[in-house]
Motif scaffolding. Sequence first.
Motif, mmCIF file in Angstrom:
data_model
loop_
_atom_site.group_PDB
_atom_site.id
_atom_site.type_symbol
_atom_site.label_atom_id
_atom_site.label_comp_id
_atom_site.label_asym_id
_atom_site.label_seq_id
_atom_site.Cartn_x
_atom_site.Cartn_y
_atom_site.Cartn_z
ATOM 1 N N GLU A 1 43.150 -13.118 -6.771
ATOM 2 C CA GLU A 1 42.941 -14.252 -7.674
ATOM 3 C C GLU A 1 41.980 -13.879 -8.809
ATOM 4 O O GLU A 1 42.226 -14.192 -9.969
ATOM 5 C CB GLU A 1 42.407 -15.470 -6.909
ATOM 6 C CG GLU A 1 43.411 -16.074 -5.944
ATOM 7 C CD GLU A 1 44.694 -16.524 -6.638
ATOM 8 O OE1 GLU A 1 44.603 -17.145 -7.712
ATOM 9 O OE2 GLU A 1 45.774 -16.260 -6.103
ATOM 10 N N ARG A 2 40.884 -13.244 -8.470
ATOM 11 C CA ARG A 2 39.883 -12.866 -9.479
ATOM 12 C C ARG A 2 40.441 -11.853 -10.468
ATOM 13 O O ARG A 2 40.128 -11.896 -11.651
ATOM 14 C CB ARG A 2 38.661 -12.247 -8.805
ATOM 15 C CG ARG A 2 37.696 -13.240 -8.287
ATOM 16 C CD ARG A 2 36.404 -12.496 -7.942
ATOM 17 N NE ARG A 2 35.332 -13.445 -7.817
ATOM 18 C CZ ARG A 2 34.515 -13.484 -6.782
ATOM 19 N NH1 ARG A 2 34.642 -12.635 -5.808
ATOM 20 N NH2 ARG A 2 33.559 -14.375 -6.749
ATOM 21 N N LEU A 3 41.213 -10.896 -9.972
ATOM 22 C CA LEU A 3 41.685 -9.799 -10.815
ATOM 23 C C LEU A 3 43.084 -10.042 -11.357
ATOM 24 O O LEU A 3 43.737 -9.123 -11.833
ATOM 25 C CB LEU A 3 41.611 -8.482 -10.031
ATOM 26 C CG LEU A 3 40.200 -8.113 -9.557
ATOM 27 C CD1 LEU A 3 40.237 -6.893 -8.658
ATOM 28 C CD2 LEU A 3 39.264 -7.903 -10.720
ATOM 29 N N ASP B 1 44.058 -17.277 -18.589
ATOM 30 C CA ASP B 1 43.440 -18.352 -19.366
ATOM 31 C C ASP B 1 42.884 -17.850 -20.701
ATOM 32 O O ASP B 1 42.280 -18.606 -21.454
ATOM 33 C CB ASP B 1 42.327 -19.022 -18.562
ATOM 34 C CG ASP B 1 41.237 -18.047 -18.124
ATOM 35 O OD1 ASP B 1 41.325 -16.833 -18.436
ATOM 36 O OD2 ASP B 1 40.286 -18.497 -17.469
ATOM 37 N N GLY B 2 43.086 -16.556 -20.983
ATOM 38 C CA GLY B 2 42.623 -15.981 -22.241
ATOM 39 C C GLY B 2 41.180 -15.537 -22.232
ATOM 40 O O GLY B 2 40.656 -15.087 -23.251
#
Length: 105
Positions: A55-57, A83-84
């Motif tokens: 999720e983080r990466l 999300d940019g």
Amino acid sequence: MKSLFAILLPYMMGLTIVLSPVALAGRDLDQNEARRLMLSGQIRPLSELMLLHPERLNGHLLDVELEEEDGRLVYEIEVLGKDGVVREFYLDASSGAVIKEEIED
């Protein structure tokens, strides 16, 4: 007989090098060092550690560096999220634990 200055000069120069900002920032390891450390079992492969944090990466991988910071081997991973937002993650290279997460300016 040498003067006190002549005796202390080499020590003062060494102290300057040790305390310089570059020395305190850590050092980047090249691919040969990284491969040697991975083959010796001192660090885990980056691909393996990235699977621990899907999720983080999640996003577009921008940059990866293996660094030695305060005697600890750390993967610095920069990701452009869906999300940019560009985030930097610092993972312990042996355990995969997240040490720090920052949002880039």
